[in-house]
Design a protein around this motif. Structure first.
Motif, short mmCIF file in Angstrom:
data_model
loop_
_atom_site.label_atom_id
_atom_site.label_comp_id
_atom_site.label_asym_id
_atom_site.label_seq_id
_atom_site.Cartn_x
_atom_site.Cartn_y
_atom_site.Cartn_z
N LEU B 20 -6.66 11.71 -3.89
CA LEU B 20 -6.25 11.09 -2.63
C LEU B 20 -7.21 9.97 -2.28
N LYS B 21 -8.51 10.29 -2.38
CA LYS B 21 -9.53 9.32 -2.04
C LYS B 21 -9.37 8.07 -2.92
N GLY B 22 -9.28 8.34 -4.23
CA GLY B 22 -9.22 7.23 -5.17
C GLY B 22 -8.03 6.32 -4.92
N THR B 23 -6.83 6.89 -4.87
CA THR B 23 -5.65 6.04 -4.76
C THR B 23 -5.59 5.37 -3.39
N SER B 24 -5.75 6.18 -2.32
CA SER B 24 -5.51 5.61 -0.99
C SER B 24 -6.55 4.54 -0.67
N GLU B 25 -7.81 4.78 -1.03
CA GLU B 25 -8.84 3.82 -0.66
C GLU B 25 -8.58 2.45 -1.29
N THR B 26 -8.40 2.43 -2.61
CA THR B 26 -8.24 1.13 -3.27
C THR B 26 -6.94 0.46 -2.84
N SER B 27 -5.83 1.22 -2.81
CA SER B 27 -4.55 0.56 -2.54
C SER B 27 -4.52 0.03 -1.10
N PHE B 28 -5.12 0.79 -0.17
CA PHE B 28 -5.10 0.32 1.22
C PHE B 28 -5.94 -0.93 1.37
N ARG B 29 -7.12 -0.90 0.73
CA ARG B 29 -7.98 -2.08 0.82
C ARG B 29 -7.28 -3.29 0.22
N ASP B 30 -6.63 -3.08 -0.93
CA ASP B 30 -5.91 -4.19 -1.57
C ASP B 30 -4.80 -4.71 -0.68
N LEU B 31 -4.13 -3.77 0.00
CA LEU B 31 -3.02 -4.15 0.87
C LEU B 31 -3.52 -5.09 1.97
N VAL B 32 -4.61 -4.66 2.64
CA VAL B 32 -5.14 -5.49 3.73
C VAL B 32 -5.62 -6.83 3.21
N LYS B 33 -6.30 -6.78 2.06
CA LYS B 33 -6.78 -8.04 1.46
C LYS B 33 -5.61 -8.97 1.16
N ASN B 34 -4.54 -8.35 0.61
CA ASN B 34 -3.36 -9.13 0.25
C ASN B 34 -2.75 -9.80 1.48
N TYR B 35 -2.61 -9.00 2.57
CA TYR B 35 -2.08 -9.56 3.82
C TYR B 35 -2.94 -10.71 4.29
N LEU B 36 -4.24 -10.48 4.28
CA LEU B 36 -5.17 -11.51 4.77
C LEU B 36 -5.02 -12.79 3.97
N SER B 37 -4.93 -12.66 2.65
CA SER B 37 -4.87 -13.88 1.85
C SER B 37 -3.54 -14.59 2.05
N GLN B 38 -2.45 -13.79 2.26
CA GLN B 38 -1.15 -14.44 2.50
C GLN B 38 -1.16 -15.21 3.82
N VAL B 39 -1.73 -14.57 4.87
CA VAL B 39 -1.80 -15.24 6.17
C VAL B 39 -2.68 -16.48 6.05
N ASN B 40 -3.77 -16.34 5.31
CA ASN B 40 -4.68 -17.48 5.13
C ASN B 40 -3.97 -18.62 4.41
N ASP B 41 -3.16 -18.28 3.40
CA ASP B 41 -2.42 -19.31 2.68
C ASP B 41 -1.51 -20.09 3.62
N LEU B 42 -0.82 -19.34 4.52
CA LEU B 42 0.09 -20.02 5.45
C LEU B 42 -0.69 -20.92 6.40
N GLN B 43 -1.87 -20.45 6.84
CA GLN B 43 -2.70 -21.28 7.73
C GLN B 43 -3.12 -22.56 7.01
N LEU B 44 -3.51 -22.40 5.74
CA LEU B 44 -3.96 -23.57 4.98
C LEU B 44 -2.82 -24.55 4.77
N LYS B 45 -1.62 -23.98 4.52
CA LYS B 45 -0.43 -24.83 4.32
C LYS B 45 -0.16 -25.63 5.59
N ALA B 46 -0.26 -24.94 6.75
CA ALA B 46 0.00 -25.60 8.03
C ALA B 46 -1.01 -26.71 8.26
N SER B 47 -2.31 -26.42 8.03
CA SER B 47 -3.30 -27.46 8.31
C SER B 47 -3.16 -28.59 7.31
N GLY B 48 -2.74 -28.27 6.08
CA GLY B 48 -2.50 -29.33 5.09
C GLY B 48 -1.38 -30.26 5.52
#
Lengths: 138, 97
Positions: B20-48
């Motif tokens: 449980l620890k192994g799967t949930s920890e990594t996948s959740f962290r990746d999920l949040v990271k993924n969201y963050l990078s997607q939102v960041n991409d959209l922000q960069l696109k807008a400022s571009g």
């Protein structure tokens, strides 16, 4: 994401109407042009658009939107006006003027503006729905 | 699931907890990271696109507004997710053991 695809559809509609306005502006600017590079008077230009195929994928509707297919020339004959003193007059004294009808162009211009506004309204509605959905968590 | 049931099933509790620890920890962290990078991409696109418009490049205003709205809505969604995360963290910290 289906929300952003509906944004893209609205933005595509706005793109098309912007191009239409540019073409109408060109038609109006050349409403009295008697000579073009190819010879003969200017011919009224028309925008040809095509609906992108829409469909269902993974249970979600995917609107295709609209795209510009090309710009055509109005094949109707030029207006002939008797003016022997005009430098472009033919042997019988007639000048060929563009087949641009100012009234038609003005009406098309208004319609293009209204369609642009309608696209903005659809965009705002989609955005409002998204923001309302986010309020569910508050 | 009670401890007895776990034993009956022939699975050691240690293994379950590490899994449980192994799967949930990594996948959740990746999920949040993924969201963050997607939102960041959209922000960069807008400022571009704002930059392109300011530089007088051939960009339509409505495309700039579209990019800005996309960036705004995705940021709002990220904020809501963050609020929920903080809320659930505080709820867990308040828990009496």
């Amino acid at each position: 994401m289906s929300l952003f695809s509906s944004f893209a559809v609205s933005a595509g509609g706005m793109d098309v109407e912007r191009t239409r306005v540019e073409i109408i502006a060109n038609n109006l600017a050349n409403a009295q042009t008697t000579r073009t590079e190819r010879g003969g008077p200017f011919r009224r230009q028309l925008l040809r658009t095509m609906a992108r195929p829409a469909g269902y994928a993974d249970g979600a509707f995917l609107g295709g939107g609209v795209e510009i297919k090309g710009i055509d020339e109005d094949p109707s004959p030029p207006r002939l006006i008797y003016d022997p003193s005009h430098p472009e007059a033919n042997a019988r004294g007639y000048v060929s003027l563009p087949n641009v009808n100012l009234v038609n162009e003005m009406v098309n211009l208004l319609v293009a503006g209204r369609v642009y506004e309608a696209n903005i309204t659809a965009f705002q509605e989609a955005k409002g729905m998204a923001l309302k959905a986010l309020e569910m968590g508050r | 699931m009670s401890a007895d049931a776990v034993k009956a099933a022939g699975i050691s509790q240690d293994r379950i907890s590490t899994q449980l620890k192994g799967t949930s920890e990594t996948s959740f962290r990746d999920l949040v990271k993924n969201y963050l990078s997607q939102v960041n991409d959209l922000q960069l696109k807008a400022s571009g696109s704002i930059e392109d418009l300011a530089l007088g490049k051939n960009v339509e205003i409505h495309q700039v507004m579209l990019a800005m709205e996309e960036a705004d809505i995705s940021l709002q969604l990220l904020l809501q997710i963050r609020n929920k995360l903080v809320e659930s963290y505080q709820e867990v910290m308040r828990m009496q053991i």
